[in-house]
Each structure stands twice: as C-alpha cells, then as structure tokens.
Design a protein around this motif. Structure first.
Motif, PDB file in Angstrom:
ATOM      1  N   LEU A  19      37.078  67.098  98.186  1.00 36.24           N
ATOM      2  CA  LEU A  19      37.940  66.324  97.110  1.00 36.24           C
ATOM      3  C   LEU A  19      37.380  66.314  95.701  1.00 36.24           C
ATOM      4  CD1 LEU A  19      38.779  63.306  99.562  1.00 36.24           C
ATOM      5  CD2 LEU A  19      40.295  65.341  99.081  1.00 36.24           C
ATOM      6  N   LEU A  37      43.877  55.493  92.987  1.00 34.80           N
ATOM      7  CA  LEU A  37      44.459  56.386  93.686  1.00 34.80           C
ATOM      8  C   LEU A  37      45.803  56.587  92.867  1.00 34.80           C
ATOM      9  CD1 LEU A  37      43.059  53.937  95.809  1.00 34.80           C
ATOM     10  CD2 LEU A  37      43.931  55.597  97.419  1.00 34.80           C
ATOM     11  N   SER A  66      41.291  63.178  93.417  1.00 30.36           N
ATOM     12  CA  SER A  66      42.504  63.854  93.781  1.00 30.36           C
ATOM     13  C   SER A  66      42.699  63.803  95.354  1.00 30.36           C
ATOM     14  CB  SER A  66      42.525  65.036  93.133  1.00 30.36           C
ATOM     15  OG  SER A  66      42.479  65.211  91.782  1.00 30.36           O
ATOM     16  N   ARG A  67      43.647  63.409  95.916  1.00 31.62           N
ATOM     17  CA  ARG A  67      44.076  63.404  97.210  1.00 31.62           C
ATOM     18  C   ARG A  67      44.017  64.949  97.677  1.00 31.62           C
ATOM     19  NH1 ARG A  67      47.382  59.284  95.747  1.00 31.62           N
ATOM     20  NH2 ARG A  67      49.245  60.343  96.686  1.00 31.62           N
ATOM     21  N   HIS A  68      43.751  65.152  98.935  1.00 24.73           N
ATOM     22  CA  HIS A  68      43.995  66.513  99.767  1.00 24.73           C
ATOM     23  C   HIS A  68      45.188  66.970  99.291  1.00 24.73           C
ATOM     24  CE1 HIS A  68      43.775  68.509 103.847  1.00 24.73           C
ATOM     25  NE2 HIS A  68      43.444  69.672 102.746  1.00 24.73           N
ATOM     26  N   SER A  73      41.162  69.585  94.282  1.00 28.11           N
ATOM     27  CA  SER A  73      40.844  69.336  95.873  1.00 28.11           C
ATOM     28  C   SER A  73      41.568  70.119  96.722  1.00 28.11           C
ATOM     29  CB  SER A  73      41.371  68.020  96.277  1.00 28.11           C
ATOM     30  OG  SER A  73      40.697  66.733  95.543  1.00 28.11           O
ATOM     31  N   GLU A  88      46.318  58.197 104.882  1.00 29.18           N
ATOM     32  CA  GLU A  88      45.211  58.152 103.806  1.00 29.18           C
ATOM     33  C   GLU A  88      44.534  56.908 103.625  1.00 29.18           C
ATOM     34  OE1 GLU A  88      43.394  60.101 100.322  1.00 29.18           O
ATOM     35  OE2 GLU A  88      44.763  60.968 101.916  1.00 29.18           O
ATOM     36  N   VAL A  92      40.988  58.228 105.344  1.00 31.38           N
ATOM     37  CA  VAL A  92      40.518  58.750 104.139  1.00 31.38           C
ATOM     38  C   VAL A  92      39.664  58.060 103.222  1.00 31.38           C
ATOM     39  CG1 VAL A  92      40.537  60.291 102.459  1.00 31.38           C
ATOM     40  CG2 VAL A  92      42.105  60.663 104.426  1.00 31.38           C
ATOM     41  N   LEU A  93      40.286  56.929 102.908  1.00 33.84           N
ATOM     42  CA  LEU A  93      39.975  56.261 101.773  1.00 33.84           C
ATOM     43  C   LEU A  93      38.419  55.359 102.151  1.00 33.84           C
ATOM     44  CD1 LEU A  93      40.025  54.780  99.086  1.00 33.84           C
ATOM     45  CD2 LEU A  93      41.741  53.074  99.747  1.00 33.84           C
ATOM     46  N   GLY A 113      49.853  55.873  95.526  1.00 34.86           N
ATOM     47  CA  GLY A 113      48.427  55.652  95.514  1.00 34.86           C
ATOM     48  C   GLY A 113      48.495  53.793  95.508  1.00 34.86           C
TER      49      GLY A 113
END
Length: 273
Positions: A19, A37, A66-68, A73, A88, A92-93, A113
């Motif tokens: 990421l 986010l 940047s998210r997946h 990323s 997410e 993930v976070l 976000g």
C-alpha cells in the motif's frame, strides 16, 4: 515503525498487499496522528495539499494511504465485494496502523473513507482512536447518490473522467470499476451500515456540503439521531462533495478547532488522573 521522513509512493506491506503511503508533520509519539482515508476514487495524491496544510495548522502528524486498488498501491481483484468498506474497516485499517507504528490517532475520512472511519469506530475496539472526522459521509444509499455515480460511469466511458483520473492511479480502470460497479449493483440498493453509529464512544466532527450530489443532510441527521457520543457538525452552504477542496479554509479551520479541543480534553484528563 515506518520512516516518517518519506514522501509519496513509498509502500507498506499489510496482509500481503503493498500500500502506498505518505507522512507529514511530527512522527507518532509527539501527539495524535491524523489517519486519512480517501473517497471511492481517491488516492494519496488526490488529497492534494490538504495533508501538508493539516499538519502545519494543527502541529500534528498526518498519515495518508491509498487503499488496495488505488493510487500506487497494488491493483485489486474485481469485482469488489459489496461490503468492501466494512472489510476495509475490520480487516485492514487496524493492521495498517499497527504496521505503521501509530499511537493515538484521529481518523479522518472522506466519502467512502468516512464510512470506513465510522465503521471502524463502531465495530472495532481500539483505544488509540481519540476522535473522528467524517467529510461527506454515507451510511445508507440515497437515490441521488446512485444517479450521480451512474453519471460518473457515463463520464468515464465517453467523457474525460478516465483521462483526469489516470495520472493518479496505476490501474485506473480497476479503481473506477471497483467503486462504480459495487454501488450500482442492484443488490447494493439495500446497503445500510448506520447501526455502527450507535457504538461510537468518542467525539466526532461531521462536515457536509449542501450541494453534495452523492449524499444529503439526511446522512448528518442519521448521525445526530443515532450517536450517543458528542457530535459536532459543519454544514457548508453551496458546497459539493469535496469540502476540503472546495471550501478548504472553513473545513481545515473546523478540523483544527476540533483537534485542539480533543487535545485540551486529553490533557485535562491526564491532569485529573
């Protein structure tokens, strides 16, 4: 612990995915860190000057990623699951903040976000989170939002939207289709995660523009009706979906004041303990 002096396009491995991230201001340990986010078509770069300005105004660190599937990323497999924002938040976070070595944080999210921020605060027990900033949040589907997303689909297919987004995403088609196709899936019409608001236990600031094509003041009303924790609101007249870019001064001033109050409360609590 990451190297806090880095610039954008540096990467961090989380759950087998690389990421992109960027840091501004003082490192963790010198006060809370803002974690940014982005929206459904956003990335580190699309925050533009906001992270640096936020760090300068508040004196706090800012960590943006940047998210997946977005920005620089790793690309994501499509189609995205319809609960991608919940995933997410729950999967993930937290590990991302662990990997970055973050201590106390203020979560700041825009659009998708903001939803992720709200879901994290309402479903994950994490005492690092000291406050929430939600810019143009959505917790349920509104017909006007779906209409705006369908219009974006037309602009991407036959207008200039793809060309405007392409410099900011390594996989621009994947970034757009993952967002657009999830929201316009017929099964998404019943999507509603507003129940997480009832589980917030920390202060929140909500920023909403009156001319937002993707969501209305009904989202703010839902937060006010469900929240048990303190909630402040900033309603910006004549503002669309990106208050931090359209009315930057008003938005940053509200965030700065909110963060300053959080810090005063934290210091008072420590003094009384």
């Amino acid at each position: 612990m990451i190297d806090w002096s880095v610039t954008p396009e540096t990467r961090l491995a989380v759950g087998g995915v690389s990421l992109e991230y960027a840091c501004h201001g003082p490192p963790p340990g010198q006060g809370p860190t803002f974690v940014l986010l982005h929206e459904g078509l956003g990335s580190v770069a699309l925050w533009r000057d906001v992270p640096a300005a936020l760090a300068a105004r508040t004196g706090l660190g800012v960590f943006a990623y940047s998210r997946h599937g977005y920005g620089r990323s790793d690309p994501a497999r499509l189609p995205r699951p319809l609960d991608y924002m919940t995933r997410e938040a729950k999967a993930v976070l937290g590990p991302l903040m662990d990997a970055a070595g973050l201590g106390d944080v203020i979560l700041l999210g825009h659009s998708d976000g903001a939803t992720i921020v709200g879901e994290y605060a309402g479903s994950v027990s994490d005492q690092r989170v000291r406050g929430l900033v939600l810019i143009a949040p959505h917790f349920f589907v509104e017909p006007k939002g779906i209409a705006a997303i369908r219009a974006a689909g037309t602009a991407f297919a036959s207008g200039d939207l793809r060309a405007r987004l392409a410099p900011y995403h390594d996989d621009v088609d994947g970034a757009f289709r993952g967002w657009h196709d999830a929201w316009t899936d017929p099964s998404f019409a019943e999507w509603n995660v507003a129940d997480v608001i009832e589980y917030w236990r920390i202060p929140a600031l909500v920023v909403q523009g009156t001319e937002d094509a993707y969501g209305s003041l009904a989202q703010v009303d839902e937060i006010a009706a469900r929240a048990y924790s303190p909630v402040e609101t900033l309603i910006l007249e004549g503002c669309g979906h990106t208050p931090h870019l359209e009315q930057t001064e008003a938005t940053l001033e509200a965030v700065q004041d909110f963060a300053a109050r959080l810090l005063r409360l934290e210091r008072a609590h420590v003094a009384l303990a």
